[in-house]
Enzyme design. Structure first.
Site, PDB file in Angstrom:
ATOM      1  N   ASN A   1      42.732  31.713 -17.887  1.00 54.32           N
ATOM      2  CA  ASN A   1      42.800  32.664 -16.357  1.00 54.32           C
ATOM      3  C   ASN A   1      43.140  33.674 -16.680  1.00 54.32           C
ATOM      4  OD1 ASN A   1      41.683  32.158 -14.134  1.00 54.32           O
ATOM      5  ND2 ASN A   1      43.934  31.382 -13.335  1.00 54.32           N
ATOM      6  N   SER A   2      42.498  34.791 -17.545  1.00 55.64           N
ATOM      7  CA  SER A   2      42.572  35.890 -17.254  1.00 55.64           C
ATOM      8  C   SER A   2      41.826  36.902 -18.017  1.00 55.64           C
ATOM      9  CB  SER A   2      44.655  36.409 -17.607  1.00 55.64           C
ATOM     10  OG  SER A   2      44.326  35.865 -18.935  1.00 55.64           O
TER      11      SER A   2
ATOM     12  N   ASP B 152      47.599  29.074 -27.675  1.00 55.06           N
ATOM     13  CA  ASP B 152      48.070  27.759 -26.070  1.00 55.06           C
ATOM     14  C   ASP B 152      49.118  27.697 -26.406  1.00 55.06           C
ATOM     15  OD1 ASP B 152      46.016  25.564 -24.831  1.00 55.06           O
ATOM     16  OD2 ASP B 152      47.138  25.507 -25.790  1.00 55.06           O
TER      17      ASP B 152
ATOM     18  N   SER C 241      57.102  26.231  -7.273  1.00 59.32           N
ATOM     19  CA  SER C 241      56.376  26.364  -6.551  1.00 59.32           C
ATOM     20  C   SER C 241      56.454  25.655  -5.153  1.00 59.32           C
ATOM     21  CB  SER C 241      54.992  26.015  -6.947  1.00 59.32           C
ATOM     22  OG  SER C 241      54.496  25.511  -5.276  1.00 59.32           O
TER      23      SER C 241
ATOM     24  N   TYR D  60      48.332  19.231  -8.954  1.00 61.84           N
ATOM     25  CA  TYR D  60      48.849  20.460  -8.845  1.00 61.84           C
ATOM     26  C   TYR D  60      50.250  20.139  -8.680  1.00 61.84           C
ATOM     27  CZ  TYR D  60      50.689  25.000  -8.613  1.00 61.84           C
ATOM     28  OH  TYR D  60      51.227  26.362  -8.826  1.00 61.84           O
TER      29      TYR D  60
ATOM     30  N   LYS E  55      54.164  20.532 -10.590  1.00 61.72           N
ATOM     31  CA  LYS E  55      55.401  21.069 -10.462  1.00 61.72           C
ATOM     32  C   LYS E  55      56.985  20.697 -10.517  1.00 61.72           C
ATOM     33  CE  LYS E  55      53.541  25.307 -11.384  1.00 61.72           C
ATOM     34  NZ  LYS E  55      54.014  25.808 -12.622  1.00 61.72           N
TER      35      LYS E  55
ATOM     36  N   PHE F  63      57.027  30.792  -2.666  1.00 61.48           N
ATOM     37  CA  PHE F  63      56.054  30.938  -1.802  1.00 61.48           C
ATOM     38  C   PHE F  63      54.893  31.798  -1.972  1.00 61.48           C
ATOM     39  CE2 PHE F  63      58.459  28.068   1.429  1.00 61.48           C
ATOM     40  CZ  PHE F  63      59.694  28.141   0.455  1.00 61.48           C
TER      41      PHE F  63
ATOM     42  N   LEU G  70      43.700  32.561   0.455  1.00 57.85           N
ATOM     43  CA  LEU G  70      43.326  33.297   1.446  1.00 57.85           C
ATOM     44  C   LEU G  70      43.657  34.605   1.576  1.00 57.85           C
ATOM     45  CD1 LEU G  70      42.837  33.830   4.617  1.00 57.85           C
ATOM     46  CD2 LEU G  70      45.835  34.081   5.139  1.00 57.85           C
TER      47      LEU G  70
ATOM     48  N   ARG H  30      52.685  31.053   7.121  1.00 57.59           N
ATOM     49  CA  ARG H  30      53.235  30.938   5.686  1.00 57.59           C
ATOM     50  C   ARG H  30      53.982  32.242   4.881  1.00 57.59           C
ATOM     51  NH1 ARG H  30      50.692  26.830   5.973  1.00 57.59           N
ATOM     52  NH2 ARG H  30      49.088  26.109   4.399  1.00 57.59           N
TER      53      ARG H  30
ATOM     54  N   ARG I 140      41.818  22.230   6.463  1.00 60.68           N
ATOM     55  CA  ARG I 140      41.407  22.163   4.583  1.00 60.68           C
ATOM     56  C   ARG I 140      42.387  20.980   4.916  1.00 60.68           C
ATOM     57  NH1 ARG I 140      42.468  27.130   0.486  1.00 60.68           N
ATOM     58  NH2 ARG I 140      44.452  25.887   1.415  1.00 60.68           N
TER      59      ARG I 140
HETATM   60  P1  NAD Z   1      47.362  32.683 -13.450  1.00 58.08           P
HETATM   61  O1  NAD Z   1      46.334  31.685 -13.792  1.00 58.08           O
HETATM   62  O2  NAD Z   1      46.803  34.593 -13.102  1.00 58.08           O
HETATM   63  O3  NAD Z   1      48.518  33.306 -14.557  1.00 58.08           O
HETATM   64  C1  NAD Z   1      48.522  31.892 -15.324  1.00 58.08           C
HETATM   65  C2  NAD Z   1      48.165  33.031 -16.786  1.00 58.08           C
HETATM   66  O4  NAD Z   1      48.525  31.473 -18.159  1.00 58.08           O
HETATM   67  C3  NAD Z   1      46.771  33.265 -16.769  1.00 58.08           C
HETATM   68  O5  NAD Z   1      46.529  34.387 -17.917  1.00 58.08           O
HETATM   69  C4  NAD Z   1      45.984  31.222 -18.324  1.00 58.08           C
HETATM   70  O6  NAD Z   1      45.203  32.484 -19.292  1.00 58.08           O
HETATM   71  C5  NAD Z   1      47.588  31.267 -18.925  1.00 58.08           C
HETATM   72  N1  NAD Z   1      47.602  30.301 -18.700  1.00 58.08           N
HETATM   73  C6  NAD Z   1      47.323  28.282 -19.029  1.00 58.08           C
HETATM   74  N2  NAD Z   1      47.355  27.647 -19.564  1.00 58.08           N
HETATM   75  C7  NAD Z   1      47.902  28.410 -20.706  1.00 58.08           C
HETATM   76  C8  NAD Z   1      48.561  28.176 -22.122  1.00 58.08           C
HETATM   77  N3  NAD Z   1      48.383  26.418 -22.431  1.00 58.08           N
HETATM   78  N4  NAD Z   1      48.862  28.594 -23.203  1.00 58.08           N
HETATM   79  C9  NAD Z   1      48.591  29.890 -22.807  1.00 58.08           C
HETATM   80  N5  NAD Z   1      48.286  30.318 -21.835  1.00 58.08           N
HETATM   81  C10 NAD Z   1      47.884  29.552 -21.030  1.00 58.08           C
HETATM   82  O7  NAD Z   1      48.766  32.148 -12.067  1.00 58.08           O
HETATM   83  P2  NAD Z   1      49.727  32.714 -11.464  1.00 58.08           P
HETATM   84  O8  NAD Z   1      49.621  32.972 -10.179  1.00 58.08           O
HETATM   85  O9  NAD Z   1      49.834  34.347 -12.600  1.00 58.08           O
HETATM   86  O10 NAD Z   1      50.916  31.978 -11.195  1.00 58.08           O
HETATM   87  C11 NAD Z   1      51.521  31.800 -12.643  1.00 58.08           C
HETATM   88  C12 NAD Z   1      52.712  30.993 -12.501  1.00 58.08           C
HETATM   89  O11 NAD Z   1      52.606  30.644 -10.675  1.00 58.08           O
HETATM   90  C13 NAD Z   1      51.689  29.283 -12.157  1.00 58.08           C
HETATM   91  O12 NAD Z   1      53.249  28.629 -13.373  1.00 58.08           O
HETATM   92  C14 NAD Z   1      51.685  28.305 -11.345  1.00 58.08           C
HETATM   93  O13 NAD Z   1      51.482  27.056 -10.687  1.00 58.08           O
HETATM   94  C15 NAD Z   1      52.944  29.219 -10.444  1.00 58.08           C
HETATM   95  N6  NAD Z   1      53.007  29.762  -9.383  1.00 58.08           N
HETATM   96  C16 NAD Z   1      51.477  30.399  -8.844  1.00 58.08           C
HETATM   97  C17 NAD Z   1      51.982  30.606  -7.490  1.00 58.08           C
HETATM   98  C18 NAD Z   1      50.007  31.541  -6.736  1.00 58.08           C
HETATM   99  O14 NAD Z   1      50.148  30.880  -6.019  1.00 58.08           O
HETATM  100  N7  NAD Z   1      49.108  32.108  -7.154  1.00 58.08           N
HETATM  101  C19 NAD Z   1      52.618  29.974  -6.191  1.00 58.08           C
HETATM  102  C20 NAD Z   1      53.661  29.330  -6.856  1.00 58.08           C
HETATM  103  C21 NAD Z   1      53.882  29.223  -8.634  1.00 58.08           C
HETATM  104  C1  WQD Z   2      47.133  30.282   2.998  1.00 57.75           C
HETATM  105  C2  WQD Z   2      46.492  29.710   4.376  1.00 57.75           C
HETATM  106  C3  WQD Z   2      44.880  27.967   4.889  1.00 57.75           C
HETATM  107  C4  WQD Z   2      42.017  30.496   2.727  1.00 57.75           C
HETATM  108  C5  WQD Z   2      48.686  27.373  -2.552  1.00 57.75           C
HETATM  109  C6  WQD Z   2      48.787  26.593  -2.645  1.00 57.75           C
HETATM  110  C7  WQD Z   2      50.864  26.419  -3.203  1.00 57.75           C
HETATM  111  C8  WQD Z   2      50.842  27.498  -3.597  1.00 57.75           C
HETATM  112  C9  WQD Z   2      50.774  28.909  -3.275  1.00 57.75           C
HETATM  113  C10 WQD Z   2      50.775  27.052  -6.287  1.00 57.75           C
HETATM  114  C11 WQD Z   2      46.166  28.511   4.655  1.00 57.75           C
HETATM  115  C12 WQD Z   2      44.384  29.604   4.498  1.00 57.75           C
HETATM  116  C13 WQD Z   2      43.077  30.000   3.086  1.00 57.75           C
HETATM  117  C14 WQD Z   2      40.065  30.361   3.308  1.00 57.75           C
HETATM  118  C15 WQD Z   2      41.910  30.074   5.149  1.00 57.75           C
HETATM  119  N1  WQD Z   2      50.289  27.919  -5.082  1.00 57.75           N
HETATM  120  N2  WQD Z   2      42.905  29.878   4.747  1.00 57.75           N
HETATM  121  N3  WQD Z   2      40.861  29.979   4.983  1.00 57.75           N
HETATM  122  O1  WQD Z   2      47.483  26.500   0.733  1.00 57.75           O
HETATM  123  O2  WQD Z   2      49.926  28.091   1.543  1.00 57.75           O
HETATM  124  O3  WQD Z   2      49.145  27.638  -0.843  1.00 57.75           O
HETATM  125  O4  WQD Z   2      48.772  28.640  -3.120  1.00 57.75           O
HETATM  126  O5  WQD Z   2      51.358  26.370  -6.422  1.00 57.75           O
HETATM  127  O6  WQD Z   2      50.707  25.296  -4.281  1.00 57.75           O
HETATM  128  O7  WQD Z   2      48.561  25.028  -2.206  1.00 57.75           O
HETATM  129  O8  WQD Z   2      47.444  29.370  -0.365  1.00 57.75           O
HETATM  130  O9  WQD Z   2      46.861  31.340   0.066  1.00 57.75           O
HETATM  131  O10 WQD Z   2      45.120  28.544  -0.079  1.00 57.75           O
HETATM  132  O11 WQD Z   2      46.096  29.734   2.183  1.00 57.75           O
HETATM  133  O12 WQD Z   2      42.213  30.108   6.185  1.00 57.75           O
HETATM  134  O13 WQD Z   2      39.299  30.878   3.101  1.00 57.75           O
HETATM  135  O14 WQD Z   2      45.248  30.249   4.842  1.00 57.75           O
HETATM  136  O15 WQD Z   2      44.593  27.279   5.206  1.00 57.75           O
HETATM  137  O16 WQD Z   2      46.963  28.193   5.788  1.00 57.75           O
HETATM  138  P1  WQD Z   2      48.273  27.942  -0.248  1.00 57.75           P
HETATM  139  P2  WQD Z   2      46.595  29.654   0.409  1.00 57.75           P
END
Ligand code: NAD
Ligand code: WQD
Length: 339
Positions: free
Chosen positions: A35-36, A58, A125, A150, A154, A180, A202, A233, A297
């Protein structure tokens, strides 16, 4: 001081790599680029002025992980970002999520144990809180049944870390960071979020709409029990979030942790509604956003934001970037992507 960063080419991982390097650590990336893009490494080089070591493997591949630990030598700790993160996709492909998110943690823990590496920072998360009974949520707020596979991964990963740390032969010290909503990008606009296809989140949806890639933003419901009816949020700038990892790593290395597993909310401590985000984006960028109100949603939490007191008092971590500046940085990144 080498720190292994799994998922270090991803959105939060890449920003953390920058902060680690700038704090004097030597980050070593492990990523399978599921995913990058490898262009992230060019962005890191442009920001840091030097290459960052990256192993394309991996995390579920124990043998390959062992080889990385042996080849690098002297890895002091691991930050484990690697996971799948799309909530909707996890409902469609639950086994892939359990396999990747839970499976790669299990493999990593085994390998760390064999290699004698005892410090772990894990990406959790705010999703573990589900729909909370009270706001803001503290680390002691009870978790709720997950609303998606998902979210369940976590919760399971947190449980696995607790059980592993509680085992008699354990040497693992872990900090669980419950993020967050991370938004925005590095000020250089050389790294940022790279959503594949239509964004679920969003802020990338807003920036793509403003850039003309999407016709219109749909706000998912305005009849919630919140001040303006839209969801609330806690939006944290990704560089602030990255810095929380530096504080966590340092705390582990200094053996200052008061418990073998510590948990911290990482948020600003403030809630903003979807409409506030839209208005603030318009003010910060001068872009008029095409949006309309649509249906709710499924699975959305009406309101959640962090009590950030523990991170401030124990980790010494506080956010510094405003919502306005965070959104401005997201727009700058979107414009850079367009080029
Ligand atoms: P991202 O998808 O941008 O980054 C994840 C990276 O991990 C990617 O580069 C992907 O290629 C790599 N990856 C996935 N599975 C792999 C594997 N099996 N082996 C090696 N590489 C692997 O996601 P992000 O937003 O940077 O999130 C990072 C972490 O934070 C994740 O664990 C996610 O669940 C957590 N998180 C993200 C958010 C968010 O909103 N972005 C919120 C809360 C928690
Ligand atoms: C934010 C707000 C939507 C898109 C997700 C995961 C959570 C965490 C963070 C990893 C919400 C609203 C969104 C759109 C909208 N990730 N929205 N129109 O849902 O808070 O959290 O990412 O751990 O687990 O669930 O984030 O950015 O999707 O939404 O109105 O087109 O924006 O309803 O209120 P969310 P989000």
């Amino acid at each position: 001081m080498k720190i292994l960063v799994t998922g270090g080419a991803g959105y939060i991982g890449s920003h953390t790599v920058v902060e680690l390097a700038q704090a004097g650590y030597e980050p070593v990336i492990v990523d399978n680029f599921s995913n990058s893009a490898t262009s992230v490494l060019d962005g890191l080089r442009a920001i840091l002025g030097h290459d960052v070591t990256c192993h394309r493997i991996d995390c579920g591949n124990a043998e390959a992980l062992h080889q990385v630990f042996k080849a690098e030598g002297n890895i002091q700790g691991v930050i484990h970002f690697a996971a799948f993160k799309a909530v909707g996709e996890s409902v469609q492909k639950p086994l892939a999520y359990f396999d990747n998110n839970v499976g790669s943690l299990l493999t990593l823990l085994e390998v760390m144990k064999d290699e004698g590496v005892t410090n772990l920072v894990f990406s959790s998360s705010c999703t573990v809180y589900g729909i909370p009974d009270q706001l803001p949520v503290t680390e002691a707020t009870p978790t709720k049944p997950a609303s998606s596979p998902y979210g369940r991964t976590k919760q399971m990963c947190e449980d696995i870390v607790h059980d592993t740390s509680g085992a008699a032969d354990n040497t693992l010290h872990t900090i669980l960071l419950r993020y967050f909503n991370p938004i925005g990008a590095h000020e250089s606009a050389r790294i940022g979020e790279l959503p594949l296809g239509t964004p679920n989140n969003l802020v990338p949806f807003i920036t793509q709409t403003a850039a003309g890639i999407r016709e219109k933003l749909t706000i998912f419901g305005n009849d919630y029990d919140t001040p303006d009816g839209t969801n609330v949020r806690d939006y944290i700038h990704v560089v602030d979030l990255a810095k929380a990892h530096i504080a966590a790593v340092q705390r582990l290395l200094d053996r200052r942790a008061s418990d073998i597993v510590e948990t911290f909310n990482v948020g600003t401590g403030h809630g903003n509604s979807v409409l506030e985000v839209v208005k603030t984006f318009e003010e910060a960028t001068g872009q008029k956003l095409n949006y309309s109100i649509g249906p709710r949603r499924v699975g959305d939490v009406p309101a959640i934001y962090a009590d950030a007191t523990k991170a401030a008092e124990v980790l010494g971590f506080k956010t510094t970037t405003s919502l306005r500046d965070s959104l401005a940085s997201a727009w700058k990144w979107q414009l850079a992507l367009g080029k």
